[in-house]
Design a protein around this motif. Structure first.
Motif, PDB file in Angstrom:
ATOM      1  N   SER A 110       8.715   0.973   2.244  1.00 12.14           N
ATOM      2  CA  SER A 110       7.738   1.381   3.267  1.00 12.14           C
ATOM      3  C   SER A 110       6.429   0.621   3.133  1.00 12.14           C
ATOM      4  O   SER A 110       5.911   0.415   2.035  1.00 12.14           O
ATOM      5  CB  SER A 110       7.461   2.882   3.143  1.00 12.14           C
ATOM      6  OG  SER A 110       8.665   3.621   3.169  1.00 12.14           O
ATOM      7  N   HIS A 112       2.299   0.006   4.479  1.00 16.82           N
ATOM      8  CA  HIS A 112       1.090   0.634   5.012  1.00 16.82           C
ATOM      9  C   HIS A 112       0.278  -0.427   5.749  1.00 16.82           C
ATOM     10  O   HIS A 112       0.189  -1.567   5.303  1.00 16.82           O
ATOM     11  CB  HIS A 112       0.270   1.218   3.851  1.00 16.82           C
ATOM     12  CG  HIS A 112      -1.024   1.850   4.267  1.00 16.82           C
ATOM     13  ND1 HIS A 112      -1.080   2.953   5.097  1.00 16.82           N
ATOM     14  CD2 HIS A 112      -2.309   1.542   3.968  1.00 16.82           C
ATOM     15  CE1 HIS A 112      -2.342   3.303   5.275  1.00 16.82           C
ATOM     16  NE2 HIS A 112      -3.112   2.465   4.610  1.00 16.82           N
ATOM     17  N   ASN A 113      -0.309  -0.033   6.894  1.00 19.10           N
ATOM     18  CA  ASN A 113      -1.106  -0.998   7.689  1.00 19.10           C
ATOM     19  C   ASN A 113      -0.351  -2.318   7.827  1.00 19.10           C
ATOM     20  O   ASN A 113      -0.884  -3.396   7.551  1.00 19.10           O
ATOM     21  CB  ASN A 113      -2.473  -1.253   7.036  1.00 19.10           C
ATOM     22  CG  ASN A 113      -3.389  -0.053   7.105  1.00 19.10           C
ATOM     23  OD1 ASN A 113      -3.169   0.875   7.881  1.00 19.10           O
ATOM     24  ND2 ASN A 113      -4.430  -0.048   6.288  1.00 19.10           N
ATOM     25  N   GLU A 142       4.190   0.639   9.714  1.00 19.55           N
ATOM     26  CA  GLU A 142       3.110   1.407  10.307  1.00 19.55           C
ATOM     27  C   GLU A 142       2.485   0.634  11.467  1.00 19.55           C
ATOM     28  O   GLU A 142       2.249  -0.578  11.368  1.00 19.55           O
ATOM     29  CB  GLU A 142       2.026   1.736   9.277  1.00 19.55           C
ATOM     30  CG  GLU A 142       0.964   2.660   9.863  1.00 19.55           C
ATOM     31  CD  GLU A 142      -0.064   3.121   8.860  1.00 19.55           C
ATOM     32  OE1 GLU A 142      -0.562   4.253   9.017  1.00 19.55           O
ATOM     33  OE2 GLU A 142      -0.385   2.363   7.924  1.00 19.55           O
ATOM     34  N   SER A 270       2.668  13.678   5.694  1.00 19.65           N
ATOM     35  CA  SER A 270       2.049  12.432   5.283  1.00 19.65           C
ATOM     36  C   SER A 270       0.743  12.764   4.579  1.00 19.65           C
ATOM     37  O   SER A 270      -0.071  13.532   5.101  1.00 19.65           O
ATOM     38  CB  SER A 270       1.793  11.555   6.520  1.00 19.65           C
ATOM     39  OG  SER A 270       1.380  10.262   6.157  1.00 19.65           O
ATOM     40  N   ARG A 297       5.607  11.235   3.041  1.00 23.47           N
ATOM     41  CA  ARG A 297       5.074   9.869   3.086  1.00 23.47           C
ATOM     42  C   ARG A 297       3.729   9.851   2.346  1.00 23.47           C
ATOM     43  O   ARG A 297       2.847  10.674   2.623  1.00 23.47           O
ATOM     44  CB  ARG A 297       4.878   9.418   4.537  1.00 23.47           C
ATOM     45  CG  ARG A 297       4.212   8.044   4.674  1.00 23.47           C
ATOM     46  CD  ARG A 297       4.034   7.650   6.141  1.00 23.47           C
ATOM     47  NE  ARG A 297       3.356   6.378   6.282  1.00 23.47           N
ATOM     48  CZ  ARG A 297       2.038   6.233   6.377  1.00 23.47           C
ATOM     49  NH1 ARG A 297       1.254   7.312   6.369  1.00 23.47           N
ATOM     50  NH2 ARG A 297       1.491   5.053   6.491  1.00 23.47           N
ATOM     51  N   TYR A 299       0.413   7.431   1.258  1.00 24.11           N
ATOM     52  CA  TYR A 299      -0.247   6.188   1.654  1.00 24.11           C
ATOM     53  C   TYR A 299      -1.511   5.971   0.826  1.00 24.11           C
ATOM     54  O   TYR A 299      -2.081   6.924   0.267  1.00 24.11           O
ATOM     55  CB  TYR A 299      -0.565   6.184   3.153  1.00 24.11           C
ATOM     56  CG  TYR A 299      -1.449   7.313   3.629  1.00 24.11           C
ATOM     57  CD1 TYR A 299      -2.835   7.193   3.633  1.00 24.11           C
ATOM     58  CD2 TYR A 299      -0.896   8.510   4.092  1.00 24.11           C
ATOM     59  CE1 TYR A 299      -3.654   8.230   4.083  1.00 24.11           C
ATOM     60  CE2 TYR A 299      -1.692   9.556   4.533  1.00 24.11           C
ATOM     61  CZ  TYR A 299      -3.070   9.403   4.526  1.00 24.11           C
ATOM     62  OH  TYR A 299      -3.871  10.430   4.965  1.00 24.11           O
ATOM     63  N   ASN A 309      -3.425  -1.562  -3.910  1.00 30.45           N
ATOM     64  CA  ASN A 309      -2.330  -0.591  -3.953  1.00 30.45           C
ATOM     65  C   ASN A 309      -2.394   0.298  -5.185  1.00 30.45           C
ATOM     66  O   ASN A 309      -2.919  -0.102  -6.231  1.00 30.45           O
ATOM     67  CB  ASN A 309      -0.978  -1.312  -3.954  1.00 30.45           C
ATOM     68  CG  ASN A 309      -0.590  -1.844  -2.595  1.00 30.45           C
ATOM     69  OD1 ASN A 309      -0.694  -1.142  -1.587  1.00 30.45           O
ATOM     70  ND2 ASN A 309      -0.130  -3.090  -2.538  1.00 30.45           N
ATOM     71  N   ALA A 324       4.269   4.270   0.736  1.00 29.96           N
ATOM     72  CA  ALA A 324       3.838   3.110   1.527  1.00 29.96           C
ATOM     73  C   ALA A 324       2.815   2.263   0.777  1.00 29.96           C
ATOM     74  O   ALA A 324       1.841   2.785   0.228  1.00 29.96           O
ATOM     75  CB  ALA A 324       3.254   3.588   2.860  1.00 29.96           C
ATOM     76  N   ASN A 326       0.544  -1.671   0.753  1.00 33.22           N
ATOM     77  CA  ASN A 326       0.052  -2.829   1.494  1.00 33.22           C
ATOM     78  C   ASN A 326       0.863  -4.049   1.055  1.00 33.22           C
ATOM     79  O   ASN A 326       0.628  -4.592  -0.037  1.00 33.22           O
ATOM     80  CB  ASN A 326      -1.437  -3.048   1.209  1.00 33.22           C
ATOM     81  CG  ASN A 326      -2.299  -1.946   1.780  1.00 33.22           C
ATOM     82  OD1 ASN A 326      -2.408  -1.790   2.991  1.00 33.22           O
ATOM     83  ND2 ASN A 326      -2.937  -1.170   0.904  1.00 33.22           N
TER      84      ASN A 326
END
Length: 511
Positions: A110, A112-113, A142, A270, A297, A299, A309, A324, A326
Motif C-alpha cells: 500500500s 500513501h500520497n 491513494e 483508517s 489502514r 498512514y 516513513n 501505507a 511513501n
C-alpha cells in the motif's frame, strides 16, 4: 557446515574449497558426490538423482563431464552463482499461497500520497508515480481529490504548493498499468474533498474509463459475512462515491468494542501512525483481533512533511493489512516493504501468519512470551564480491550488518568486523546466532556499510527477505541499491541454518 578457513584471495577460491571437499581428489565432481553436497550442505533433503541430472544438464557445458554424469569446477561455479543457490527461495517468486481467503487475512502492499514524487509541501505530483508504484506490485493507491476548474477534479496534496494532475488522467493511468505486474485487485483509496457535482464527474470517469475492470457489484463467495479473497482482477474503490463503494467503505474508528458491535465486514478504518501506535501499546491483542475481522489502514503522520516513513513492521505485527508508505522515499521502511512483498510472486498480497489469523488463541506482539518454542537461526557471513566503489575511487572498508525485524523481542542486529581497503573480495567468516520466537513475522535484512570513521558508516547495499523465504545452506545474497534496483554483480556469500518451524499454530517453513 565446513570448518573455518583462511581468507581466500578470490571468491572463486571459496567455491573451489567447497568443490574440492566433495571431489575426494578426483578431477570432477561425481553425481553421487553432488547429491551428497546437496543434502548435507544445501539441506535439499528432497534432492534425488534426477535433481542431480537436471543440475548437470543445466550448468555443465563440458561434454565429457556431462556424458559421465559429473560436474567440472566451472559447472559447479555456475550452479553456485545461479538462482538455484540464491538465499531467496525461488519457489516464492511465483504465487504459491492460498488466494481464496478473506481480504482481512492478507498484508496488502500500500502506498500513501501515491501521486507525489517528492515531499508533501512543494513536491511534484506526477502520473509516473502511479506507474512506479504499480510496477512495484503496489495494490492500494491513494488519490487525494479536489475541485478543479471547468468541472475537472484534480489530484494533489491540498492546501500546499504541490503540483496538480487531472483525476481522469490518474484513472486512465491506473487502467493501463493496474495488472501489468500482478493479477490481483487494486484498491483505490480516495481522499475526497470534492463538491457533489465534481464527485459525480469522478464517478463517471471511474465507470467510463475502468469499464469492466471496476468492481461495481458484490462478488459471489462461499462465506457470507466475510470479505471475498483477492482472486478477481478488479479495481476496488475505497471511499464514499455512493454505489461504487462495494467492499472497502471507510468508517471512523471509535473503539475496538464499538467496531465489534457496529462495524460491517465491508467497512474499514483508517488512522494515522500515532493513533495506531497508541492502540498497539495499550491494546495489542484487541488490535490483532480487530484485524482478523476488519481491514485497517495505517498512514504516516501529517508532521512528516518531508514524506518520510515510519517502520511498517510495528503495524504488520498487529495484523494491519494496509500499512501505507511513501513509495518515493527511500530507506529502511521501503526496504522492508520491498522485502515483505517480493514474497508470493510479488503479487502485492501476502497471507498473514497463522498466529495473526487464528481467533482461537490471543496473540500479543508486545509480549516476549508466546508459549512457542524459539527457532534458532545461524547465519555465517562468509564474504562479499564486487562491492560498488564510491565516486572517490577509494576502496571500501566494508562490514555487514544483519538485522532481524519482527516483534519487539525478536528484533535485533549484529555486525561483522570491518575489512580494510577491499571492495572486490572482502572476507568476514563471521558467525551470528539468533533466537526468534515468531519467525513467520520476521524479515531478514543484510546491509553492507562502509566504515568511514570510528563511529560512522555509509550505506553501500542491502537485501531484505522474509524469514520464511530463506534457503538453507551456502547461498549468495544479491545486493540492491537505495532505490531497490539490482547492484549486480555485487553480492554476499553466506551460510544459513535453522531448525524448521514446528507444527501447531505455525505454518511450515520450506527447507
Amino acid at each position: 557446515m565446513m570448518k573455518r578457513r583462511k581468507a581466500p584471495s578470490t571468491r572463486r577460491a571459496e567455491i573451489q574449497y567447497l568443490y574440492q571437499c566433495y571431489t575426494s581428489g578426483q578431477a570432477t565432481l561425481s553425481g553421487s558426490s553432488l547429491l551428497k553436497f546437496l543434502k548435507k550442505e544445501q539441506m535439499e533433503l528432497r534432492a534425488t538423482e534426477e535433481t542431480v541430472e537436471c543440475l548437470i544438464d543445466r550448468y555443465e557445458i563440458e561434454e565429457t563431464a556431462k556424458d559421465s554424469g559429473s560436474m567440472t569446477f566451472e559447472g559447479f561455479l555456475r550452479y553456485m552463482e545461479s538462482r538455484d543457490c540464491c538465499v531467496f527461495n525461488q519457489a516464492h517468486t511465483s504465487v504459491y499461497q492460498d488466494m481464496d481467503q478473506p481480504l482481512t487475512n492478507y498484508f496488502i502492499s500500500s502506498s500513501h500520497n501515491t501521486y507525489l514524487t517528492g515531499d508533501q509541501l512543494v513536491g511534484k505530483s506526477h502520473l509516473d508515480a502511479y506507474v512506479c508504484a504499480l510496477r512495484k506490485g503496489c495494490r492500494c493507491l491513494e488519490i487525494d481529490c479536489w475541485d478543479g476548474p471547468d468541472m475537472e477534479p484534480v489530484v494533489y496534496h491540498g492546501y500546499t504548493l504541490t503540483t496538480k494532475i487531472l483525476f481522469r488522467d490518474v484513472i486512465s493511468t491506473v487502467k493501463k498499468h493496474a495488472f501489468e505486474v500482478s493479477a490481483y485487485p487494486v484498491i483505490l483509496s480516495l481522499e475526497n474533498h470534492c463538491c457533489k457535482e465534481q464527485q459525480e464527474v469522478m464517478a463517471q470517469y471511474l465507470i467510463s474509463i475502468l469499464g469492466d475492470k471496476l468492481l461495481s457489484t458484490p462478488l459471489d463467495h462461499p462465506t457470507p459475512g466475510d470479505l471475498p479473497g483477492p482472486n478477481k482482477k478488479k479495481v476496488v474503490v475505497a471511499q464514499s462515491l455512493s454505489d461504487l463503494v462495494i467492499y472497502t467503505g471507510s468508517v471512523k474508528f471509535i473503539s475496538f468494542s464499538h467496531a465489534k458491535d457496529n462495524q460491517n465486514c465491508y467497512e474499514n478504518t483508517s488512522m494515522a501512525e500515532k493513533k495506531a501506535r497508541k492502540l498497539t501499546k495499550a491494546s495489542g491483542p484487541d488490535f490483532v483481533q480487530h484485524n482478523q475481522r476488519f481491514i485497517s489502514r495505517i498512514y504516516p503522520a501529517a508532521s512528516r512533511t518531508s514524506s518520510s516513513n515510519y517502520n511498517p513492521q510495528e503495524f504488520w505485527n498487529m495484523g494491519s493489512q494496509i500499512v501505507a508508505l511513501n513509495f518515493q522515499s527511500l530507506g529502511l521502511p521501503m526496504d522492508l516493504n520491498d522485502g515483505r512483498f517480493q514474497d508470493n510472486g510479488g503479487c502485492g498480497y501476502v497471507l498473514k501468519p497463522a498466529v495473526l489469523r487464528s481467533s482461537q488463541k490471543s496473540f500479543n506482539p508486545s509480549c516476549s512470551q508466546h508459549g512457542l518454542k524459539p527457532t534458532h537461526l545461524l547465519l555465517k557471513v562468509i564474504s562479499g564480491s564486487n562491492m560498488p566503489v564510491p565516486r572517490s575511487g577509494k576502496p571500501l572498508d566494508p562490514f555487514v550488518r544483519v538485522e532481524i525485524h519482527g516483534i519487539a523481542s525478536d528484533s535485533c542486529r549484529k555486525n561483522t568486523h570491518t575489512v580494510r581497503n577491499n571492495s572486490l573480495t572482502p572476507f568476514w567468516e563471521t558467525d551470528m546466532n539468533f533466537n526468534i520466537s515468531v519467525p513467520e513475522l520476521c524479515l531478514i535484512r543484510f546491509c553492507v556499510r562502509d566504515q568511514t570513521g570510528l563511529l560512522s558508516s555509509e550505506f553501500v547495499g542491502q537485501y531484505t527477505l522474509p524469514f520464511t523465504s530463506l534457503k538453507k545452506g551456502y547461498r549468495w545474497v544479491p545486493l540492491r541499491c537505495r532505490d531497490g534496483c539490482s547492484l549486480d554483480p555485487a553480492s554476499l556469500f553466506v551460510f544459513v541454518c535453522f531448525l524448521d518451524v514446528g507444527a501447531g499454530s505455525r505454518d511450515a517453513v520450506p527447507g
